[in-house]
Design an enzyme around this catalytic site. Structure first.
Site, mmCIF file in Angstrom:
data_model
loop_
_atom_site.group_PDB
_atom_site.id
_atom_site.type_symbol
_atom_site.label_atom_id
_atom_site.label_comp_id
_atom_site.label_asym_id
_atom_site.label_seq_id
_atom_site.Cartn_x
_atom_site.Cartn_y
_atom_site.Cartn_z
ATOM 1 C CG HIS A 193 -1.942 -0.890 1.344
ATOM 2 N ND1 HIS A 193 -3.104 -0.614 1.005
ATOM 3 C CD2 HIS A 193 -2.075 -2.369 1.318
ATOM 4 C CE1 HIS A 193 -3.966 -1.681 0.999
ATOM 5 N NE2 HIS A 193 -3.324 -2.773 1.343
ATOM 6 C CG ASP B 260 -4.358 2.587 1.940
ATOM 7 O OD1 ASP B 260 -3.545 2.162 1.279
ATOM 8 O OD2 ASP B 260 -5.282 1.675 2.424
ATOM 9 C CD1 TRP C 2 12.810 -5.206 -1.410
ATOM 10 C CD2 TRP C 2 10.773 -6.037 -0.880
ATOM 11 N NE1 TRP C 2 11.820 -4.514 -2.053
ATOM 12 C CE2 TRP C 2 10.534 -4.751 -1.472
ATOM 13 C CE3 TRP C 2 9.794 -6.870 -0.339
ATOM 14 C CZ2 TRP C 2 9.259 -4.213 -1.761
ATOM 15 C CZ3 TRP C 2 8.588 -6.378 -0.508
ATOM 16 C CH2 TRP C 2 8.296 -4.994 -1.160
#
Ligand code: NAG
Length: 480
Positions: free
Chosen positions: A32, A129, A338
């Site tokens: 997000h 958001d 990651w």
């Protein structure tokens, strides 16, 4: 007449001289936070004053990964409850469903400090958001426009809402491959209801991928406006900023790129299921077998805890066939943690993306012109899959049929190695179907890059949005 004319003059000159002031509020989860902060950068690059409200640990990440810009600043708020702050992992990394719960809890405890900051010094527009439902009231009380952002494509929002508008036909008949967990429709309804109370919706996509037919459908059914501002991953960045987008990568860009440089064009499948989806060992094992059986090169990203140095051999064999890494030392690369996804997806050696269909991953793949093998898991991913496979024809389905409440935990159905091998081969082996899919994917890649250039659809949408907000602000100034 004269009065109107004078007002117009005043409005015009103000538009040129007075930048707008924006506040952005993001949630503490990578999927997000990344696109919303990228959107914040877009407004700053047009000369508007943008403040991203964040927490101290996320501020550290953002400072490294966001393009630096004189009009873009961060404001940090502390967690009011020590408990919440201490329990949360550093930054935005979430490794299980329990932590996800804490992140959402943290989202509610931030209400007071954020609200105080906003009320003390209100902006001209607030962008939050969708998980911050209370921002709706805050904006209403301050009489400022609120832009809604939920990270979904407009296509998905249209399909989600279609049951409320039984008299308007969706542009395509859409049948999903699984049914949602029972609490999900209610959650989506609540989200969409709050979204429709906003001034408008901003979308990390470009009009061509959602399609004019869905934009018109959305406007006609809801009477609400949506601006397409993406793909935001195309915002220009230095290689370092690219690598650190989201979190620190566990492999260096250099290592990744030089490995990919040694591979032939379109010969490597990139496999990654995003930050909020962790498969059980049995499923990882099937992936390993499927990809090995396909015979193609691969980069496979697994969660970080799957590969600590000290991992014992027996542990490893639960999720990886014996000798897998040794046998595939040339052909494959396993990344634990990651990965620099943007760099990988934009490398010519990468020929397909096996993906959980999180929206960010999809726009990043489309921007790179990479065809997809779709494997939705949770959230709104089963909708995204249909846009990619059936509606736009830029990917093929692996055959996932279990829609989970979260991306973590055991599952009832595995996607078996044969389905995985078949999915990979459909794109990577070549042939007529693969060529068609690749040609279309590359076409959308071109369109994506055009969209964000001056005069492109996203560039124009942003101009139109800024114009609307400026008028709104100036009308308010005049009346007060
Ligand atoms: C955004 O751009 C598309 C494509 O040009 C257009 O159809 C749409 O109306 C624009 N949206 C807004 C809100 O201006």
């Amino acid at each position: 007449m004269v009065v109107i004319w004078e007002e117009d003059m005043r409005l015009n000159s103000m538009e040129k001289t007075m930048p707008l002031k924006f506040y952005f509020i993001h949630v503490l989860a990578a999927g997000h936070m990344i696109p919303l902060c990228d959107i914040a950068t877009l407004f700053a690059s047009r000369g508007h004053h943008v403040t991203i409200i964040t927490t101290p640990s996320n501020a550290l990440t953002l400072r490294k990964s966001l393009p630096s810009h004189p009009f873009l600043r961060l404001h940090t708020v502390q967690f009011p409850s020590q408990e919440v702050a201490l329990d949360l992992p550093d930054g935005i990394e979430v490794t299980d469903a329990d932590q996800l719960g804490k992140v959402f809890h943290a989202t509610t405890t931030l209400q007071t400090p954020i609200q105080n900051f906003v009320e003390e010094n209100p902006p001209d527009c607030i962008v939050a958001d969708f998980l911050f439902l209370w921002v709706d009231d805050l904006a209403k009380n301050l009489k400022i426009p609120r832009l809604a952002f939920n990270g979904f494509s407009l296509f998905t929002i249209c399909v989600l809402q279609s049951s409320h508008y039984p008299n308007s036909l969706l542009p395509h008949p859409i049948t999903l491959n699984a049914s949602p967990p029972k609490e999900l429709p209610e959650f989506f309804d609540k989200m969409l209801e709050t979204e429709l109370r906003s001034y408008g919706l901003i979308v990390n996509n470009f009009a061509e991928l959602d399609g004019e037919e869905y934009i018109r459908y959305y406007e006609k059914t809801t009477g609400h406006k949506a601006w397409h501002l993406g793909p935001v991953s195309l915002i220009s960045r230095t290689p370092e900023e690219k690598a650190e987008r989201g979190m620190k990568s566990v492999v260096s860009i250099h290592e990744c790129v030089s490995w990919l440089d040694s591979k032939a064009e379109n010969s490597v499948v990139y496999i990654c299921f995003g930050s909020l989806c962790h498969f059980p060992d049995k499923q990882l094992y099937e992936i390993a077998c499927g990809i090995e059986a396909s015979g193609h090169g691969f980069i496979w990203v697994v969660p970080e805890k799957k590969g600590k140095e000290k991992e014992r051999q027996e542990e490893k064999e639960k999720w990886m066939p014996e000798g897998f890494e040794e046998r595939n030392a040339e052909k494959g690369m396993v990344i634990r943690g990651w990965a620099p996804q943007l760099v990988i997806l934009n490398h010519r050696a990468v020929g397909a993306f096996l993906s959980h269909c999180g929206w960010n991953s999809i726009v990043e793949a489309v921007s790179g012109g990479v065809p997809m093998i779709t494997w939705p898991v949770h959230g709104e991913q089963f909708y995204n899959e249909k846009l990619i496979s059936e509606v736009r024809g830029i990917g093929v389905e692996v055959g996932a049929a279990e829609w989970r409440g979260t991306g973590f935990g055991e599952r009832e159905m595995l996607v078996c190695r044969d389905s995985i091998e078949r999915g990979v081969r459909r794109i990577m082996d070549g042939g007529d179907e693969a060529q068609e899919v690749r040609r279309r994917a590359q076409g959308y890649g071109e369109k994506a890059r055009e969209a964000v250039r001056e005069g492109g659809s996203s560039h124009n949408n942003l101009t139109a949005l800024i114009h609307d907000l400026t008028r709104l602000r100036d009308a308010k100034l005049i009346s007060s």
